[in-house]
Design a protein around this motif. Structure first.
Motif, mmCIF file in Angstrom:
data_model
loop_
_atom_site.group_PDB
_atom_site.id
_atom_site.type_symbol
_atom_site.label_atom_id
_atom_site.label_comp_id
_atom_site.label_asym_id
_atom_site.label_seq_id
_atom_site.Cartn_x
_atom_site.Cartn_y
_atom_site.Cartn_z
ATOM 1 N N THR A 1 0.845 -1.213 0.000
ATOM 2 C CA THR A 1 0.000 0.000 0.000
ATOM 3 C C THR A 1 0.874 1.254 0.000
ATOM 4 N N ASP A 2 1.982 1.245 0.737
ATOM 5 C CA ASP A 2 2.889 2.412 0.728
ATOM 6 C C ASP A 2 3.450 2.648 -0.672
ATOM 7 N N GLU A 3 3.805 1.559 -1.352
ATOM 8 C CA GLU A 3 4.349 1.705 -2.717
ATOM 9 C C GLU A 3 3.280 2.211 -3.684
ATOM 10 N N LEU A 4 2.048 1.725 -3.526
ATOM 11 C CA LEU A 4 0.942 2.216 -4.364
ATOM 12 C C LEU A 4 0.769 3.724 -4.152
ATOM 13 N N GLU A 5 0.830 4.151 -2.896
ATOM 14 C CA GLU A 5 0.679 5.587 -2.619
ATOM 15 C C GLU A 5 1.848 6.383 -3.194
ATOM 16 N N ASP A 6 3.049 5.803 -3.173
ATOM 17 C CA ASP A 6 4.225 6.454 -3.776
ATOM 18 C C ASP A 6 4.010 6.615 -5.288
ATOM 19 N N VAL A 7 3.558 5.539 -5.947
ATOM 20 C CA VAL A 7 3.313 5.596 -7.401
ATOM 21 C C VAL A 7 2.264 6.669 -7.718
ATOM 22 N N LEU A 8 1.199 6.735 -6.913
ATOM 23 C CA LEU A 8 0.137 7.718 -7.170
ATOM 24 C C LEU A 8 0.639 9.140 -6.930
ATOM 25 N N ALA A 9 1.492 9.315 -5.930
ATOM 26 C CA ALA A 9 2.064 10.651 -5.673
ATOM 27 C C ALA A 9 2.968 11.059 -6.836
ATOM 28 N N ARG A 10 3.763 10.116 -7.327
ATOM 29 C CA ARG A 10 4.610 10.412 -8.496
ATOM 30 C C ARG A 10 3.750 10.744 -9.711
ATOM 31 N N SER A 11 2.614 10.057 -9.852
ATOM 32 C CA SER A 11 1.727 10.279 -11.008
ATOM 33 C C SER A 11 1.183 11.697 -11.017
ATOM 34 N N ALA A 12 0.972 12.245 -9.838
ATOM 35 C CA ALA A 12 0.407 13.596 -9.731
ATOM 36 C C ALA A 12 1.486 14.671 -9.679
ATOM 37 N N ALA A 13 2.765 14.270 -9.573
ATOM 38 C CA ALA A 13 3.853 15.240 -9.399
ATOM 39 C C ALA A 13 4.215 15.911 -10.725
ATOM 40 N N ALA A 14 4.538 17.204 -10.633
ATOM 41 C CA ALA A 14 4.903 17.953 -11.844
ATOM 42 C C ALA A 14 6.410 17.950 -12.070
ATOM 43 N N ASP A 15 7.190 17.453 -11.094
ATOM 44 C CA ASP A 15 8.649 17.621 -11.140
ATOM 45 C C ASP A 15 9.384 16.281 -10.997
ATOM 46 N N ARG B 1 -8.382 -12.988 -3.063
ATOM 47 C CA ARG B 1 -7.242 -12.101 -3.353
ATOM 48 C C ARG B 1 -7.592 -10.640 -3.057
ATOM 49 N N ILE B 2 -8.822 -10.240 -3.398
ATOM 50 C CA ILE B 2 -9.249 -8.856 -3.115
ATOM 51 C C ILE B 2 -9.319 -8.646 -1.604
ATOM 52 N N ARG B 3 -9.829 -9.640 -0.881
ATOM 53 C CA ARG B 3 -9.909 -9.513 0.589
ATOM 54 C C ARG B 3 -8.513 -9.449 1.195
ATOM 55 N N ALA B 4 -7.601 -10.244 0.660
ATOM 56 C CA ALA B 4 -6.223 -10.225 1.188
ATOM 57 C C ALA B 4 -5.575 -8.859 0.982
ATOM 58 N N ALA B 5 -6.003 -8.161 -0.075
ATOM 59 C CA ALA B 5 -5.445 -6.828 -0.355
ATOM 60 C C ALA B 5 -6.093 -5.751 0.511
ATOM 61 N N GLY B 6 -7.231 -6.073 1.145
ATOM 62 C CA GLY B 6 -7.877 -5.100 2.029
ATOM 63 C C GLY B 6 -9.297 -4.747 1.641
ATOM 64 N N GLY C 1 -9.502 -1.402 -2.973
ATOM 65 C CA GLY C 1 -9.539 -2.084 -1.677
ATOM 66 C C GLY C 1 -8.316 -1.757 -0.837
ATOM 67 N N MET C 2 -7.140 -1.691 -1.464
ATOM 68 C CA MET C 2 -5.910 -1.346 -0.734
ATOM 69 C C MET C 2 -5.997 0.060 -0.147
ATOM 70 N N LEU C 3 -6.788 0.937 -0.795
ATOM 71 C CA LEU C 3 -6.901 2.327 -0.331
ATOM 72 C C LEU C 3 -8.133 2.526 0.553
ATOM 73 N N GLY C 4 -8.816 1.416 0.900
ATOM 74 C CA GLY C 4 -9.877 1.491 1.908
ATOM 75 C C GLY C 4 -11.256 1.805 1.373
ATOM 76 N N ALA C 5 -11.449 1.725 0.051
ATOM 77 C CA ALA C 5 -12.783 2.001 -0.502
ATOM 78 C C ALA C 5 -13.710 0.814 -0.261
ATOM 79 N N ASN C 6 -15.019 1.100 -0.220
ATOM 80 C CA ASN C 6 -16.035 0.045 -0.172
ATOM 81 C C ASN C 6 -16.329 -0.388 -1.603
ATOM 82 N N LEU C 7 -16.432 -1.705 -1.812
ATOM 83 C CA LEU C 7 -16.600 -2.237 -3.169
ATOM 84 C C LEU C 7 -17.929 -2.971 -3.278
ATOM 85 N N ARG C 8 -18.624 -2.713 -4.378
ATOM 86 C CA ARG C 8 -19.830 -3.496 -4.680
ATOM 87 C C ARG C 8 -19.754 -3.950 -6.129
ATOM 88 N N LEU C 9 -20.314 -5.115 -6.399
ATOM 89 C CA LEU C 9 -20.356 -5.666 -7.754
ATOM 90 C C LEU C 9 -21.766 -6.156 -8.038
#
Ligand code: CP
Ligand code: NVA
Length: 295
Positions: free
Chosen positions: A12-26, A186-191, A163-171
Motif C-alpha cells: 500500500t505504501d508503494e501504491l501511494e508512492d506511485v500515485l504521488a509520483r503520477s500527480a507530481a509535476a517535477d 485475493r481482493i480480501r487479502a489486499a484489504g 480495496g488497498m486504499l480502503g474504498a467500499n466495493l460493490r459488484l
C-alpha cells in the motif's frame, strides 16, 4: 527485481508512492538514455499511446513491438524473447492473451516486467482509476465504488487497488458470471471486502462512483451472444445512475460500447469522468515507470 503483474505486487505504501509520483509535476527524468519495450499481442489506443508518452516524458525511448513480430512460442520461446529484450531495454511492458506469458517472462529474472493487460489483470488501468477517484474525492477510504458488469481483468485490478486504499466495493453481475472464490480471496487479502449482488439498482444505491466495462473482452472465446444476453439487464443507464449518490461519477476504462454496458447519455453525460480517466493513463504510467526505474 520488481515487476507489476497485478496491483498487489505493490505494498500500500508503494501504491501511494506511485500515485504521488503520477500527480507530481517535477519527476526526475529517470529513463534518460534508456529504452522501454511496449509489446502488444492485442490492439490498444490508450495503453500504447499513454505508455509511449510516459517513457518520453521520463527521458527514455519507447519501442512499440507487435506480438506477432516476436512470435511468442511460435518463432521462439517466451523465455528466450524476454532474455533477448532484457539486453536492450530497462523495462519490458507487454499486453498478452495469457497471463501465464507474463509469469514466464518474470521467471527469467532478466528484466522488470509490466502487465499492459492480460486475461487476468489490467493493473495500469487500476492505477489510473484510483488516481481519477482521488482527484474527485481526495482520500477514497470509505467511498463506495459500484461496478456493474463483467467481473473481468479491469474489475480485478480496480477492486484490488481501491480495496488497498480502503474504498467500499460493490459488484452487480448476473448468475453464472459471478467472481470466483479465488478472486474474492485475493481482493480480501489486499484489504477490500466486496459486496456481490445480481441487481444493478441495489448495488449502486448511494454509491460515489459507478464503473462498468465491456461485456466481452478482447480474446475472449465462448458464446459471446449468450453472454451479452445474460448481461442485458446490467446496462448503466440514467435510471441506474439515479440510484447512486447525487454527486456520483461514472467511470469506464474504454473502449465503450454505447447501448450495451452503458447508455450514450451516461457515457457522455455530466457525471462521466471517462476523459480525465483516459488521460490519467499517461500520468500513472509515468508514475509507475518512475518508481520502477528507481528500484
Ligand atoms: N483502457 C485501455 O486499456 O484502453 P486500450 O485497450 O485502448 O489500451
Ligand atoms: N476488459 C477489456 C478491457 C479493455 C481495455 C478487455 O480485456 O478487452
Amino acid at each position: 527485481m520488481r515487476h507489476l503483474l497485478e496491483i498487489d505486487d505493490l505494498s500500500t505504501d508503494e501504491l501511494e508512492d506511485v500515485l504521488a509520483r503520477s500527480a507530481a509535476a517535477d519527476l526526475a527524468p529517470s529513463l534518460t538514455g534508456k529504452g522501454v519495450a511496449l509489446v502488444f499481442e492485442k490492439p490498444s489506443a490508450r495503453t500504447r499511446n499513454s505508455g509511449e508518452m510516459a517513457v518520453f516524458q521520463l527521458g527514455g525511448h519507447p519501442a512499440y513491438i507487435q506480438g506477432t513480430e516476436l512470435g511468442f512460442d511460435v518463432r521462439e520461446t517466451v523465455e528466450d524473447i524476454a532474455r533477448t529484450l532484457a539486453g536492450y531495454y530497462e523495462i519490458v511492458c507487454a499486453r498478452v492473451f495469457k497471463h501465464e506469458t507474463l509469469e514466464r517472462m518474470v521467471s527469467t529474472e532478466s528484466v522488470p516486467i509490466v502487465n499492459l493487460l492480460s486475461d487476468q489483470a489490467h493493473p495500469m488501468q487500476g492505477l489510473a482509476d484510483v488516481l481519477t477517484l482521488q482527484q474527485q474525492f481526495g482520500d477514497i477510504a470509505g467511498k463506495t465504488i459500484a461496478y456493474v458488469g463483467d467481473p473481468n481483468n479491469v474489475w480485478r485490478s480496480l477492486s484490488i487497488a481501491a480495496g488497498m486504499l480502503g474504498a467500499n466495493l460493490r459488484l452487480a453481475a448476473p448468475a453464472g458470471h459471478q467472481p470466483s472464490d479465488s478472486d474474492l480471496a485475493r481482493i480480501r487479502a489486499a484489504g477490500g471486502d466486496p459486496e456481490i449482488s445480481q441487481d444493478a439498482a441495489s448495488a449502486v444505491k448511494g454509491a460515489d462512483a459507478v464503473y462498468t466495462d465491456v461485456w466481452v473482452s478482447m480474446g475472449e472465446t465462448g458464446d459471446t451472444d449468450a453472454k451479452k444476453e445474460a448481461f442485458a439487464q446490467f446496462t448503466v443507464t440514467n435510471a441506474v445512475m439515479a440510484e447512486a449518490s447525487p454527486d456520483a461519477i461514472f467511470m469506464h476504462c474504454l473502449p465503450a460500447h454505447r447501448g450495451e454496458e452503458v447508455s450514450a447519455e451516461v457515457a457522455d453525460g455530466p457525471q462521466s469522468r471517462i476523459w480525465p480517466q483516459a488521460e490519467n493513463r499517461m500520468h500513472t504510467a509515468r508514475g509507475l515507470l518512475s518508481w520502477l526505474s528507481e528500484q
